[in-house]
Design a protein around this motif. Structure first.
Motif, PDB file in Angstrom:
ATOM      1  N   PHE A   1     -16.762  38.909  87.793  1.00  0.00           N
ATOM      2  CA  PHE A   1     -16.907  38.255  86.488  1.00  0.00           C
ATOM      3  C   PHE A   1     -15.757  37.266  86.343  1.00  0.00           C
ATOM      4  O   PHE A   1     -14.594  37.657  86.331  1.00  0.00           O
ATOM      5  CB  PHE A   1     -16.882  39.288  85.365  1.00  0.00           C
ATOM      6  CG  PHE A   1     -17.431  38.786  84.063  1.00  0.00           C
ATOM      7  CD1 PHE A   1     -18.751  39.026  83.704  1.00  0.00           C
ATOM      8  CD2 PHE A   1     -16.635  38.055  83.190  1.00  0.00           C
ATOM      9  CE1 PHE A   1     -19.265  38.557  82.504  1.00  0.00           C
ATOM     10  CE2 PHE A   1     -17.131  37.580  81.989  1.00  0.00           C
ATOM     11  CZ  PHE A   1     -18.458  37.833  81.639  1.00  0.00           C
TER      12      PHE A   1
ATOM     13  N   ASP B   1     -13.752  34.043  84.461  1.00  0.00           N
ATOM     14  CA  ASP B   1     -13.444  33.281  83.244  1.00  0.00           C
ATOM     15  C   ASP B   1     -12.573  32.088  83.613  1.00  0.00           C
ATOM     16  O   ASP B   1     -11.690  32.201  84.469  1.00  0.00           O
ATOM     17  CB  ASP B   1     -12.651  34.138  82.252  1.00  0.00           C
ATOM     18  CG  ASP B   1     -13.539  34.910  81.300  1.00  0.00           C
ATOM     19  OD1 ASP B   1     -14.566  34.367  80.895  1.00  0.00           O
ATOM     20  OD2 ASP B   1     -13.190  36.057  80.978  1.00  0.00           O
TER      21      ASP B   1
ATOM     22  N   GLU C   1     -17.979  31.534  81.279  1.00  0.00           N
ATOM     23  CA  GLU C   1     -18.034  32.785  82.033  1.00  0.00           C
ATOM     24  C   GLU C   1     -19.138  32.719  83.087  1.00  0.00           C
ATOM     25  O   GLU C   1     -20.254  32.268  82.812  1.00  0.00           O
ATOM     26  CB  GLU C   1     -18.296  33.963  81.096  1.00  0.00           C
ATOM     27  CG  GLU C   1     -17.224  34.132  80.029  1.00  0.00           C
ATOM     28  CD  GLU C   1     -17.641  35.078  78.926  1.00  0.00           C
ATOM     29  OE1 GLU C   1     -16.751  35.637  78.259  1.00  0.00           O
ATOM     30  OE2 GLU C   1     -18.868  35.254  78.718  1.00  0.00           O
TER      31      GLU C   1
ATOM     32  N   ALA D   1     -20.853  35.033  86.555  1.00  0.00           N
ATOM     33  CA  ALA D   1     -20.918  36.385  87.112  1.00  0.00           C
ATOM     34  C   ALA D   1     -21.757  36.401  88.380  1.00  0.00           C
ATOM     35  O   ALA D   1     -22.664  35.582  88.569  1.00  0.00           O
ATOM     36  CB  ALA D   1     -21.492  37.362  86.085  1.00  0.00           C
TER      37      ALA D   1
ATOM     38  N   SER E   1     -16.265  42.424  83.147  1.00  0.00           N
ATOM     39  CA  SER E   1     -15.818  41.455  82.139  1.00  0.00           C
ATOM     40  C   SER E   1     -14.508  41.904  81.492  1.00  0.00           C
ATOM     41  O   SER E   1     -13.624  41.082  81.211  1.00  0.00           O
ATOM     42  CB  SER E   1     -16.898  41.248  81.076  1.00  0.00           C
ATOM     43  OG  SER E   1     -17.048  42.390  80.254  1.00  0.00           O
TER      44      SER E   1
END
Length: 287
Positions: A150, A152, A195, A197, A261
């Protein structure tokens, strides 16, 4: 979340005999038929599309103009799986069968694109988060260990404020490009905002190595306007347990994404560290 092929609206089709004339089939197109499925003595020979039909001489017969590039699929085949089949062979036809093996529809690449498009992020071209569940459940059913990454973008809100949302969108596209270039064998998803993933059939140590590769690629990339970009990645995984029955796959994927996350958030708070590893869970701990 994981739509089946029987949820789409199939183009109109009809079944014809191998000796049916092209002229007669052209007349059928006035009633909206786009596909003709050709049989001979109860044996399925192939498919004719309206495009191929209109390019054929009207005096020819069906067997002369058919395509035998088709595959029979059950109606509960996921749209993702159907798309993967057609993406590999864009000239293939998928003939859809119900539970009694009756033909209920036919799909080609062109016809499926409008349905798959709603699962693709229009800005980056990456899949939306729905794909994570398809990929995760598919690999769980194949008894494979999973890693979830995940990602960011650090301080992305401030980047938008300082450089503007247009440049922010360019950054998102550049990150997407880096992800595609470094993991061509896997499909990253844009989870939302800044974000991203990935669910992949990797052992945890392989997932960590992949995350490190992504971080290094981001660090080495020269972004638009020389904007300094850093990312944080949370990593977690799951291993199967032969003594624990596999069930609640969607719940498993939800829990893994959530844990990854949270690890990503932890990585952000632990700068300059870029990675946070949540460990590999036994299936019994995460289901």
């Amino acid at each position: 979340m994981i739509s089946e092929i029987n949820t789409i609206k199939f183009d109109k089709f009809t079944i014809v005999d191998a000796c049916t004339s092209v002229r007669k089939m052209i007349n059928y197109t006035a009633d909206g038929y786009r596909f003709f499925i050709v049989f001979e003595n109860s044996h399925l020979l192939g498919v004719i599309s309206i495009e191929n039909l209109l390019q054929s001489h009207p005096n020819r017969i069906a067997v002369d103009v058919i395509s035998d590039n088709f595959e029979l699929i059950p109606e509960d085949t996921s749209i993702w799986e159907a798309y993967e089949k057609l993406e590999k062979n864009k000239n293939k036809y998928l003939i859809v069968l119900d539970c009694s093996n009756n033909i209920i529809g036919i799909v080609d690449y062109k016809g499926l694109l409008p349905y798959i498009a709603k699962y693709i992020d229009p800005l980056t071209g990456l899949y939306k988060s729905d794909y994570l569940y398809f990929e995760g459940i598919r690999n769980l059913n194949l008894q494979k260990e999973l890693s979830i990454l995940f990602l960011d973008i650090n301080e992305f809100g401030n980047i938008n404020k300082k450089y503007g949302h247009i440049n922010g969108n360019i950054i998102l596209n550049e990150i997407s490009y880096i992800l595609k270039q470094n993991t061509p064998q896997y499909n990253w998803c844009r989870f939302g905002g800044d974000e991203f993933a990935l669910v992949a059939p990797l052992k945890l140590e392989e997932g960590i190595a992949l995350a490190e590769q992504i971080v290094n690629a981001v660090n080495e990339h020269q972004f638009t306007l020389n904007i300094p970009i850093k990312v944080s990645i949370g990593i977690t995984g799951v291993r199967l347990n032969s003594s624990y029955p596999l069930r609640n796959q969607i719940k498993i994927i939800n829990n893994l994404i959530n844990k990854a996350s949270l690890e990503s958030t932890k990585a952000k708070k632990s700068l300059p560290a870029c990675l946070s590893i949540g460990g590999c869970f036994d299936i019994s701990e995460i289901a």
